[in-house]
Scaffold this active site. Sequence first.
Site, short mmCIF file in Angstrom:
data_model
loop_
_atom_site.label_atom_id
_atom_site.label_comp_id
_atom_site.label_asym_id
_atom_site.label_seq_id
_atom_site.Cartn_x
_atom_site.Cartn_y
_atom_site.Cartn_z
CG ASP A 1 45.41 42.86 35.25
OD1 ASP A 1 44.66 42.36 36.14
OD2 ASP A 1 46.54 42.70 35.13
N GLY B 1 41.63 39.89 39.50
CA GLY B 1 41.82 38.80 40.25
C GLY B 1 42.11 39.05 41.68
CG ASP B 2 44.83 41.72 43.50
OD1 ASP B 2 45.37 40.71 43.20
OD2 ASP B 2 45.36 43.01 43.40
CG ASP C 1 45.55 40.86 32.00
OD1 ASP C 1 44.49 40.99 32.78
OD2 ASP C 1 46.69 41.09 32.48
#
Length: 1494
Positions: A400, A853-854, A1066
């Site tokens: 992540d 997710g960015d 996650d």
Amino acid sequence: MGTKTQPQLAKDNERRIRANDKEFNSQFKYHNNYIKTSKYTLLTFLPFNLLEQFQRLANFYFLCLLVLQLIPAISSLTPVTTAIPLIGVLTLTAVKDAYDDIQRHLSDSQVNNRKSKTLRNGKLVEAKWSDVQVGDVIRLDNNQFVAADIMLLTTSEPSGLCFIETAELDGETNLKAKQCLMETTELGEQHDLLWSFNGEIICERPNNLLNKFEGTLIWRNQRFALDNDKILLRGCVLRNTQWCYGVVVFAGVDTKLMQNSGKTQFKSTGVDRLLNFIIIGIVLFLISICAFFALACAIWEGLIGQHFQLYLPWEHIIPQEMVASGATVIGLLVFFSYAIVLNTVVPISLYVSVEVIRFAQSFLINWDEEMYYARTQTYAKARTTTLNEELGQIQYIFSDKTGTLTQNIMTFNKCSINGRTYGDVYDLRTGELIEITEQQTLFQTSNSSNCNSNNNSNCSSGSGGSGGGNKRSGSSSTAAAPPTILVHKAEVHEKKSAVLVTTDGGTQLAHSAEQLRGCIASERLSPTVSTVENPLARKQVHYLSPSRSVSNEDDMDDPGGHTRTRTHSASGSASGSSGLGACFTRSGQRMRRQLSGGLSTSSGSGSDKALEPVDFSANPHHESDFRWYDRTLLDAVRSDEPHAHNFFRLLAICHTVMAETVDGRLEYQAQSPDEAALVSAARNFGFVFRSRTPNSITIEVMGRLEEYELLHILDFNNVRKRMSVILRRGNSVVLYCKGADNVIYDRLHGGQEDLKARTQDHLNKFAGEGLRTLVLAERRLTEQYYNEWRLRQQEAALSMDSREQKLNVMYEEVESDMQLLGVTAIEDKLQDGVPKSIANLQSAGIKIWVLTGDKQETAINIGYSCQLLTDELVDVFIVDGSSVEEVEKQLRQFKESIKIFDRFRPGGSETLNQYNSDSSMDPMGVAMTQTSAFMQDPNGSTIPQPPPAISVVTFRWDAKIKDNKGGPDSAECTDLFGDAEKSEDGRRTAPSVVVDESTGFALVVNGHSLVHCLSPELETKFLDIASQCKAVICCRVTPLQKALVVELIKRAKNAVTLAIGDGANDVSMIKAAHIGVGISGQEGLQAVLSSDYAIAQFCYLERLLLVHGRWSYYRMCKFLRYFFYKNFAFTLCHCWYSLFCGFSAQTVFDPMFISVYNLFYTSLPVLALGVFEQDVSDKHSLEYPRLYAPGLKSELFNIREFIYSVLHGAFTSLILFLIPYGVYKDGVSHNGYILSDHMTLGAVVATILIVDNTAQISLYTSYWTIVNHITIWGSLIWYFVLDYFYNYVIGGPYVGSLTQAMMDLTFWMTMLITVVMLMAPVLAYKFYLLDVHPSLSDKIRQRSLKKVHSRVSSDVRRTPSSRRGRRSVRSGYAFAHQEGFGRLITSGKIMHKMPQDFAFPLGLGTKKTQALHNNLGDGVTKKQTPSISHNHNNISSKNNNNTNLRHNHNNQIHSSMADIRHDGQSSSDMNQGSASTDELSPRAPCQDLDTINL
């Protein structure tokens, strides 16, 4: 008949919920909010756990053996020998499983017992989360977690707005706005109205789509559409909202968070799977041996045994009347007897030992002080004990981003204003850049030579001359006391301004224009200086070829604390002080010398100077935690420098931040951390954003209030990549804009090329440092133009067709002809040590994928910051197609690019022939890039350029490049300590051409494109490209997509995977991977509770894998090899003995010895081996990541190694049995006793077996501890003690056998001969491997024994410091902002007052127009100087998938490396800029402002 009831129909097609109606909702039997991740209860634990354990093949096998041993007719061993170890294994595993499940119960209890305010019977009561049910109305307060998926009813904010943070779901920390229906906002917080709310919600079934919700609310006979903006999901946190109410739609396992969490999978290691396969093979081998012995026994009984029934009577169950049938039955019984006797090839103690070793290794991980994080007082924790050795075989890491690689903290780091950079702190005595990090450290900095500021051409700011010509005089050696600088762990680096490249491969630095001119002028007439024009960059770069060869410098500190330089030069002459050696230095030597301490100095004030943050306390609104170290910017602001004022005025105005006063303190509510950092910086520098209304903005500038009429907000979105505000104050109308560099640069007016060039250089510098950049610009608008534009904009806004396109055209029009103000550089703070850890993990051969997710820009920027992506990459592929066809087309193009690169890259036959044809070429390293790469051969001809597909390729001749007599270029190559290749006659062979390890490809995939990449038709193509990329980044991925990517790699690549994260988003990825690692960060403990290992920082992953993982794998493999060896050596003795006992299953050893052989005699030494063994130290394990490679290929334990252990054991058992048997057969002692009895032979063979085991494990052990000594030598002694106790105290059947044998010299000679014969081949093979085929660990151990340092780690391992000051041609743009907040502001919905409460007062502001920038170049005559380097060539490049990364615009390319004229003048001296001097910053010199004039 056959019609479905309403509940059945709803269950099949839709979900119906009625608010505050428990009876209605109960008929559908929806799940409650209770969460359960545990597996057992008190009643089900024993049966379920035993059933699970006996599903393991080994446990079932031993259970069958136990049943066979209970039959007296076929068992020659007591059942206790199998029952006790089996019960021990089952008990140990059950205790471990119970402990793990108790931890899950505690975690579930913690979550289920959280309190939530629920409306019951019209009153608000506190209820547990587990008691919340579908249809309940619950209240959430600020900073509180959402208990379940709820439909928003009402909030404390106007217009029903609320703000949430979804870091637990998607990793994004920027705030998201949610808005309830306007019809339900009237409910407010009146409990009677909320309790009477009886709306019915019809919505979709539970699913895992985080960004999608479809439903309908039926209330008061009206239908209202529900979408995702009306829903708050479990796991979100309410922010900047006092309270809100909502109806529970999904609860418990139906929530989208739990739907994305994935299922808990049973995890086993690759060693376990291989062990299971081996056990199946051993069982088949055992059955074959038993069948052979059964057949042989039946034949022997039929031919010979039947005649000896008087002495060897058959059992009563054997048929006596027919010999054939009797022999057959005996053979059948012997089959099972041998199955019991030979079962020790796979003893139950193997599994006991494996569990004990893993358990002990887990404690070593838990107790490692090097993985202790003092800030949170957190140790690393192994939450499972079954996966330790898998840590040493990781091939893919899935990480992540937010909270895992980064700290999720944004800081205003640097900026560029009107062509001058701020934020860099220089040591004014040495001119060196001081890098600021967090920890307080004391360093001593000084000058290493006496540099005269009036004669910069004769001094070097490095550490001596590169050619050895700069010899210190006696006066320069006498130094004053070195001044002490107190910094935040200041790392001192050389300034990199202008670079000269010599044909010997060295890189020479010049630190000022004067220094550069002096050096070039001094060498102008030398024939060794050649100038070559780069056809790509059109810059002039001097190639300097000194007549002397490159020297080798060894730095030595004398006892007095001064540093001497011992120089070895091929030529005996040394140049004068004005020569090249005095001008330039090798990069990095000063840093290494200063970090080692004890530096000499010849100048300086001698007074201590403390580098402290700038004091902002004079500003009443300053923030105490804001840190800034460059005082010159604050001085510029306080001296009313207009450019600095405009810069910060833009930051204070152009944003969507909301301000509020809490406890008398001004606080900001920002949608993104980027905006918060920028507004905070402006605040601390005296430009304080105070308040806003829908049509005004108020700021405080140096204590004076300024109020602006807000005319328009041109909002940010992912396509525009910029946001603007149009303001009026007095009679002036101004547009402020901030956005991505390539977007803003295309919209600037002409006549500011010099400013744009300098700013672009700063952008490249900031991007090279991994900073996130935004470009700021402004435009002064006339009242007439603005009024005309406003009318056309209103017409476009009211258009019914193509409204968005028309508005974009209007925005494009007004956002043009802008004046460049400057650049901001924000640091998304990485966790400590992330770049170094990633570099080492990649060097170890591990591929790292980032799944986040960015946004794409943010993820790419962090990729560069942590050096997962580098500027040396050949290309960065971006997959962003929205359809299968587009994605397939992109993948096909990328595949072609890789093919072209593979065809032309060095190493192919064409390239080798091309570069090896000239044997006279001097060894040198040349970097070829698209912008500044070219090279010459000695004849002066230019080597042809590579194909366009190649961006970065390095040709490296290892023979002399490091001036270390042909030493290796990398300490991590396989021939680490060997010399360069030589031919048979001793001469060096042709230099090899290799591709630099830093080159390669990277792949960036968007979430919507990843859906197509994971489809069956594109899955293979995607994997083919991804597997050839050095790094892969997936953006905008959902938690479930993360798990699917991991599953794809597991399935398609059959690779060992590790997932690491810190949030609930996650969890599914962590569960899907072979090993899940949770970071105990700021996003809660969901990831940790689902993980197998927990660490506090990402950098500890490096030690977890390269040290503990590698050691665990190494120890387990070594343990298994030795364990199988000793057990085959022990068990196969029965096979050889069966040839002499009529295949009767008679054991050669004492039954008690068989029972305790693995338990007492050989268990402790092998356990000590498995727990404490190490081939190299932890320091070397981190220093040489290539040591990790054997685990990636499973080289230490595989089928081949197992067969080798079996053959070694069989050979040992044969020697062990035959030599004593030959000696003692028909043997008689010196006093006449017969030695040829069964018990004496068994005792002798058993004793020699124990001695051989001791000798073998002593040879196996590389790392000796006190525990090893005690267990190895203690077990040998323990054998004799226990044998004596058993036979003499308890009265065993073998009493006196060993004692009598040891009293005879025959025993000792037999033992000596047998052990020597067993050890000699092993020693010979070991020395052969060590001498002829040494492994990397062997070489490191040999090097360590000689105490010679094999490398300087900074030459191989990339650290964050090594990137400082580098230029990059990619864009540093990354802005974590979203569209929509501007619309909320201008509509007034986001305000605490309604829009009608605001009125912009007439006559606001002063009639006097503020002094804003005029367009640069207006009315100014430009001084033109002819120059080769300033022949501006518009370089047009095609837009490809790399457009967002590398900004190619139609202007000149400016490079600090090549801004050198043929006549020796710097480019900045030739062109004083396109603006008059009074428009420039008073502190900004006209030359390149990255450097400092001393």
